[in-house]
Design a protein around this motif. Structure first.
Motif: not given
Length: 809
Positions: A69-72, A293-296, A300-302
């Motif tokens: 997974e790439q953190k965006l 957004i809620s599905n992904g 996201f980055r922390s």
């Protein structure tokens, strides 16, 4: 960070025990094992044509290590996750006008802004609701997970069906609207709207089967391109309006939707409340994709929740600005929808705002191109969302388990194909008309909004976090508002196609729950009395029956296999044709197996299955005899050959397996092509007696180890290790042998690299932390052999990379 262990003393890489050499050569004479390097003998297993074609089309298979997974960042996440939502700007206003213009004509433009404000108000409250969702569910969100966690898995199937409908219709709407943008720029393509749209769906499906991932600048670019293009259009249009350079244009009635030519009075300008509500329901299509957004959140980055919340608000602000802007320009320019869906309202606004100059034409085509690209990209969003949703639901046992399996390129191939087929069927039925598709669109979307809001209310009531009363009001109001939209849509659009969703929805929910019940019943039956079955005494006698119709190669292979299984082998023929029986008797006399007699059994009523069951039951009825029935079957190559030959062996197998202490096995013998798999002669010499057989197929994944582990300081390839010498190797754990508690206390695993494989034996341990299939391990010890394999006993080891199971959160 790597984990270090030592098999013997609890840490680090240590020297192997002094007596390991004696353990490795136990039971053999040291002089007989003089230490040549074992030779790797490769077994070539050819791949079928279908797999070779798949590999050519989709590329080489990917290994699980490449599933990452790439953190965006928030900027990239907005571009990657929001094309479905933001692109709805392209058709939201137009869908309102498709309901108003035929009813009230030019008066529709006086109603467009109030209805748009109502849609934006719904956007505001739904956004507030999802701000709470993303803060609580930071691994996997969306209405399905919210419903499952708060209302249980059965009620969650309502959300599952809503999302399934939403994703399917999204693909159809987005691609159809994208094609409308294309034909608005090039009107000569209008007759080919449906073929173009179907081709786009096929291309997106193919790309996803190859492993397209929603990450990075490539997928973010269309979103920001569209925001810039349409945002600039709105800005220029507003400035020209303020300067008095923007006015309503005459309507070209050819192909346009039309209504009354006179302006009527009244609060709704002559439109009935029913028409207003229908237009509002159509405008709700502008909010599709808001759940992305809620599905992904996990991408996201922390801190994931806070970053997702910021991005959600940004997306909603952009969407609100664009929707209001496009509706404002429609009000000022009197851009009307057309029967064929082209030219679109947005394209007309672009022509009116930028004019017919060279610069204006460039701007027009730029807007059409950006609109087309983001709409097609928005369709791709569903190709990522639907397969993941289906895998979640299937893991909960409400959909077929095949939807949980990743395919050739580490994607959920079955889900991707199902989505493409369903969306294509929908496009064909509706002739790729966006207005017809919207009729079945927003019910699923707003049902998801309703369930998410209600689920969060349940969560707040249960956990009483800080400020939970305010949160209950926010989520509760959003849930009620969304539910009202569902009712409005179902009632006002019922005759325009919404009836299909109203009817299909409960049917699909019932189907998912019924499928789950079947899974539960099956699992319960399989797990019942397992311990008793395992501990049941082994029967004293084992009889193997081989059912023979003709004495051919298939029957001969089954007989040879039967002799391996048991000393008591019976060849049995059931008399259905006297001539065939006589031919079999003659063949058996000439070619029969020594020590095995042929038994011919009468079958008067020609009920073969019944006769077989009676004969097998007679052999097993004493309660002390296990009967194995072998059914020879020729496997035919080619469709025509498969059609002309019956498949009686499958039917007989099912019937025999109903008999206690009896099991049926089909022994397949391939025909129509040569057997191309051969085994090497490993018994030719003393050296070959210690050879290691490493199966390798043409389809093996290139590179057994990731590049960063291919060369570790001091390590050598497994194939280059020397017998009875100390070695340090790096490899991937290919398999692990688990011993039962009552068995020998040891763990065995196979370690492989690109040159070969080695057996690792950890004595006195049933499990070793980190030693799992797929783990990358550095081991060190003395090379010996065990059962013609290279082996290490109790090596020191370091886990370089843990096993990646490929499971999703």
């Amino acid at each position: 960070m790597t984990d270090s262990f030592s098999a013997g003393n609890g840490g680090g890489l240590s020297q192997p025990p002094a007596n390991i050499e004696q353990q490795l050569v136990k039971g053999k004479q040291a002089s007989a094992l003089s230490g040549p390097v074992p030779v790797n003998v490769k077994i070539e297993i050819p791949e079928p044509l279908t797999y070779r074609l798949k590999k050519k089309l989709l590329g080489p298979p990917l290994v699980t290590d490449q599933l990452s997974e790439q953190k965006l960042s928030n900027f990239l996440a907005l571009g990657v996750l929001s094309p479905d939502c933001i692109s709805s700007t392209a058709y939201g206003t137009e869908e309102i006008l498709t309901q108003l213009v035929p009813a009230v004509g030019i008066a529709a433009f006086g109603l467009i802004m109030p209805i748009t404000f109502a849609v934006v108000a719904v956007l505001f409250f739904v956004t507030l609701s999802y701000r709470e969702v993303v803060m609580v569910y930071t691994k996997a969100g969306g209405s399905y997970v919210v419903a499952r966690e708060n209302f249980g898995p059965r009620f969650a199937q309502v959300a599952a069906v809503a999302l399934i409908i939403d994703y399917t219709v999204t693909v159809a709407v987005q691609t159809a609207a994208g094609t409308d943008a294309l034909t608005s720029a090039f009107s000569s393509l209008t007759p080919y709207q449906l073929p173009i749209t179907l081709a786009v769906v096929a291309i997106i499906c193919f790309g996803n089967l190859r492993g397209i991932r929603e990450a990075g600048k490539v997928f973010a670019a269309p979103t920001y391109l569209f925001i810039f293009a349409v945002g600039s259009l709105v800005l220029v249009g507003v400035i020209k309006t303020l300067l008095g350079h923007m006015s309503a244009h005459s309507i070209d009635v050819t192909g346009a939707l039309s209504g009354p030519n006179h302006v009527t009075s009244g609060i709704f300008a002559g439109a009935s409340l029913f028409i207003i509500l229908r237009a509002f329901a159509n405008g709700g299509s502008s909010l599709t994709g808001l759940e992305a957004i809620s599905n992904g959140v996990a991408n996201f980055r922390s801190p994931e929740g806070k970053n997702a919340r910021k991005t959600l608000v940004s997306m909603s602000l952009v969407l609100g600005y664009l929707v209001l802007g496009v509706s404002f320009l429609a009000w000022k320019t009197h851009a009307v929808p057309y029967v064929l869906g082209t030219p679109t309202v947005l394209s007309q606004e672009a022509r009116y705002v930028f004019g017919s100059s060279l610069f204006g034409k460039v701007c027009f085509y730029f807007i059409q191109a950006s609109t087309m690209v983001i709409l097609y990209t928005g369709a791709n969003t569903s190709f990522n969302g639907f397969p993941n949703l289906a895998s979640f639901v299937a893991k909960d046992a409400f959909l077929p388990k095949s939807l949980t399996k990743r395919g050739h390129r580490l994607v959920f191939s079955n889900g991707i194909i199902i989505l493409a087929v369903a969306a294509s069927a929908l496009l064909i039925v509706t002739r790729a008309q966006v207005d017809a598709l919207v009729a079945v669109y927003a019910i699923g979307v707003f049902t998801g909004f309703t369930i998410a809001g209600a689920g969060m209310v349940k969560h707040h009531v249960t956990y009483h976090e800080t400020g939970y009363k305010k949160k209950i009001v926010i989520n509760g109001f959003a849930a009620v508002l969304s539910f009202l939209v569902v009712i409005i849509f179902a009632v006002t659009k019922f005759t325009q196609g919404a009836w299909t969703v109203v009817v299909l929805f409960p049917v699909l929910v019932w189907f998912l729950i019924r499928l789950h019940s079947t899974y539960v019943e099956t699992q319960d039956e399989l797990e019942r009395n397992v311990q008793k079955a395992v501990e049941a005494p082994i029967l004293k006698r084992h009889v193997v029956m081989v059912l023979i119709d003709r004495f051919d190669l298939a029957a001969a292979r089954a007989l040879q296999y039967a002799r391996v299984l048991s000393m008591e082998v019976r060849a049995v023929h059931f008399l259905l044709d006297v001539r065939v029986a006589h031919e079999l008797e003659e063949s058996w006399a000439n070619l029969g197996v020594a020590g095995t007699s042929l038994e011919i059994v009468e079958c008067q009523d020609r009920r073969l299955g019944r006769a077989v069951m009676e004969h097998v039951a007679e052999a097993a009825c004493d309660g002390e005899t296990e009967v194995s029935v072998l059914l020879p079957r020729a496997v035919y190559n080619g469709l025509l050959r498969r059609i002309v030959h019956d498949r009686a062996s499958e039917r007989l197998s099912t019937m025999i397996n109903e008999i206690p202490n009896a099991s049926a096995t089909i022994i397949a013998y391939p025909l129509g092509k040569k057997k191309r798999i051969t085994f090497p002669d490993v018994g030719a010499s003393d050296t070959a007696a210690r050879e290691e057989i490493n199966p390798k197929t043409e389809g093996d994944v290139e590179g057994v180890l990731p590049s960063n582990f291919a060369s570790v300081a001091g390590s050598v390839l497994i194939g280059n290790t020397v017998w009875r010498r100390h070695a340090r190797v790096v490899g991937r754990v290919k398999s692990v042998k688990i011993q039962p508690r009552a068995g020998m206390s040891s763990l065995e695993c196979i370690l492989v690299d690109q040159s070969g494989q080695i057996l690792l034996i950890f004595q006195g341990r049933r499990a070793v932390p980190g030693i799992e299939p797929g783990a990358i391990v550095l081991v060190e010890g003395i090379i010996g052999d065990r059962s013609k394999r290279k082996a290490m006993i109790n090596p020191s080891y370091t886990i370089l990379q843990g096993a990646d199971t490929g499971e999703d959160n």
